[in-house]
Scaffold this motif. Sequence first.
Motif, short mmCIF file in Angstrom:
data_model
loop_
_atom_site.label_atom_id
_atom_site.label_comp_id
_atom_site.label_asym_id
_atom_site.label_seq_id
_atom_site.Cartn_x
_atom_site.Cartn_y
_atom_site.Cartn_z
N GLU A 297 65.95 28.48 13.44
CA GLU A 297 64.91 29.51 13.59
C GLU A 297 63.61 28.53 13.11
OE1 GLU A 297 63.60 33.72 11.36
OE2 GLU A 297 64.35 32.05 9.86
N GLY A 298 62.60 29.10 13.72
CA GLY A 298 61.40 28.44 13.50
C GLY A 298 60.44 29.32 12.91
N ARG A 299 59.70 28.74 11.92
CA ARG A 299 58.43 29.51 11.65
C ARG A 299 57.26 28.59 11.36
NH1 ARG A 299 59.67 33.57 7.46
NH2 ARG A 299 57.40 33.87 7.63
N LEU A 300 55.95 29.16 11.76
CA LEU A 300 54.99 28.46 11.94
C LEU A 300 53.78 29.32 12.00
CD1 LEU A 300 53.68 27.82 15.58
CD2 LEU A 300 55.99 28.97 15.26
N ILE A 301 52.51 28.66 11.50
CA ILE A 301 51.30 29.31 11.74
C ILE A 301 50.53 28.80 12.80
CG2 ILE A 301 50.90 30.03 9.38
CD1 ILE A 301 49.04 27.60 8.79
N LEU A 302 49.92 29.97 13.84
CA LEU A 302 49.21 29.48 14.86
C LEU A 302 47.71 29.87 14.69
CD1 LEU A 302 49.41 28.34 17.75
CD2 LEU A 302 49.61 30.53 18.52
N VAL A 303 46.78 28.93 14.68
CA VAL A 303 45.57 29.18 14.39
C VAL A 303 44.58 28.73 15.13
CG1 VAL A 303 43.84 28.97 12.46
CG2 VAL A 303 46.18 28.99 11.86
N ALA A 304 43.90 29.49 15.61
CA ALA A 304 42.84 29.14 16.75
C ALA A 304 41.37 29.53 16.24
CB ALA A 304 42.76 29.70 18.07
N GLY A 305 40.02 29.06 16.68
CA GLY A 305 38.76 29.42 16.12
C GLY A 305 37.70 28.76 17.26
N ARG A 306 36.42 29.49 17.22
CA ARG A 306 35.66 29.11 18.11
C ARG A 306 34.95 27.94 17.58
NH1 ARG A 306 30.63 30.45 17.82
NH2 ARG A 306 30.91 32.33 16.52
N PRO A 307 34.67 26.60 18.27
CA PRO A 307 34.11 25.56 17.75
C PRO A 307 32.51 25.74 17.61
CG PRO A 307 35.65 24.92 19.62
CD PRO A 307 35.53 26.49 19.55
N LEU A 308 31.90 25.38 16.52
CA LEU A 308 30.62 25.42 16.20
C LEU A 308 29.81 24.46 16.93
CD1 LEU A 308 30.63 26.49 12.40
CD2 LEU A 308 30.57 28.03 14.36
N ARG A 309 30.20 23.12 16.96
CA ARG A 309 29.53 22.03 17.65
C ARG A 309 28.18 21.81 16.98
NH1 ARG A 309 32.14 24.67 22.13
NH2 ARG A 309 33.61 23.53 22.82
N GLU A 310 28.39 21.97 15.65
CA GLU A 310 26.98 21.46 14.85
C GLU A 310 27.30 20.31 13.95
OE1 GLU A 310 25.24 26.32 14.50
OE2 GLU A 310 26.31 25.25 12.59
N PRO A 311 26.31 19.81 13.39
CA PRO A 311 26.61 18.51 12.43
C PRO A 311 27.04 19.21 11.22
CG PRO A 311 24.34 19.24 12.81
CD PRO A 311 24.77 19.77 13.91
N ILE A 312 27.94 18.27 10.51
CA ILE A 312 28.75 18.82 9.59
C ILE A 312 28.27 17.60 8.27
CG2 ILE A 312 30.85 18.79 8.15
CD1 ILE A 312 32.20 19.45 11.10
N ALA A 313 27.61 18.01 7.07
CA ALA A 313 27.62 17.38 6.08
C ALA A 313 28.29 17.63 4.84
CB ALA A 313 26.09 17.23 5.68
N ARG A 314 29.14 16.98 4.21
CA ARG A 314 30.33 17.54 3.42
C ARG A 314 29.96 16.69 2.19
NH1 ARG A 314 35.90 18.11 6.16
NH2 ARG A 314 36.52 18.81 3.99
N TYR A 315 30.17 17.33 0.89
CA TYR A 315 30.28 16.81 -0.34
C TYR A 315 30.96 17.63 -1.29
CZ TYR A 315 28.93 14.56 -4.94
OH TYR A 315 29.02 13.97 -5.98
N GLY A 316 32.32 17.13 -1.52
CA GLY A 316 33.44 17.96 -2.29
C GLY A 316 33.31 19.37 -1.63
N PRO A 317 32.91 20.47 -2.69
CA PRO A 317 33.04 22.01 -2.33
C PRO A 317 31.89 22.47 -1.63
CG PRO A 317 32.40 21.62 -4.66
CD PRO A 317 32.33 20.35 -4.13
N PHE A 318 31.09 21.53 -1.07
CA PHE A 318 29.79 21.90 -0.24
C PHE A 318 29.79 21.43 1.12
CE2 PHE A 318 27.90 20.92 -4.64
CZ PHE A 318 28.20 22.33 -5.22
#
Length: 298
Positions: free
Chosen positions: A257-278
């Motif tokens: 038996e196999g179990r998995l999550i299959l996830v998809a989403g529309r790309p935003l194609r925008e710049p990403i600035a990350r700092y911890g939880p922001f």
Amino acid sequence: MSQFHEGSADVRAEGAGVGVARPVLKVLRGRPASDGAGVRLTRVIGTPDLPDLDPFLMLDEFRSDDAADYLAGFPDHPHRGFETVTYMLAGRMRHGDNQGNTGLLRAGSVQWMTAGRGIVHSEMPEQEDGLMWGFQLWVNLPAKDKMTAPRYQDIPPEAVPEVEAGTGARVRVIAGKLGGVEGPVRAVATDPIYLDVALAPGAAFAAPLPADHAAFAYVYEGAVRVGAGTAARRIARGELAVLGPGDHADLAAEGEEGRLILVAGRPLREPIARYGPFVMNTADEIRQAIEDFRAGRF
């Protein structure tokens, strides 16, 4: 451990042999990590191997029956500019925030939290022993929605529809649609698909996916063949497959038996600035988030 049960709607396998099957572009394993007050987990997206998969910023799996690995939980912490998706397979997690919201995540439940302009919340185990198991996914928000009002979608197990998708294939539809059955998550900017798929030995399922979405499959039990024909790849427990272009994902279980999550989403194609939880679009916006948090404006 299965959250699947009798009485689910019946949806036969769709798209088998039709259209373009998504190929597997990359297979990777997560890395051990620690977050919150010392919760041990496996980080799969958000590592040097896969920093992000637009619009997905991070995927963690937490799984342990040793209370020392999870009991300290995730005390009060801030978020701004993205969404967190928590899906519980086993155990119980109590959440609360600085707006007075509270709720209990139990096995089979989902929380889709839109942090928007800012929130301070906590996620603490409501058990002292036993298995704690689930996923947290971070989904980016487009620039126009980053300062929206925070909100929760707390979804109990019984509100997640379960469908038969061919002989031996069972699917919990968390977000998106499958054969006319719609998941309970609503009004999410990236038009996500989030499916929890269980395949009996020998079962196959062609999962339709929007052609313009980024997609991945993460196997959390057994093994699953992903892809079509000679290009199919065997994806084992703890491995993530990044999927290429196409209009469906071919999934099949062989000797187990196999179990998995299959996830998809529309790309935003925008710049990403990350700092911890922001997560914002520019460094100036990150500096403003830090200033707002310190000033108590979340």
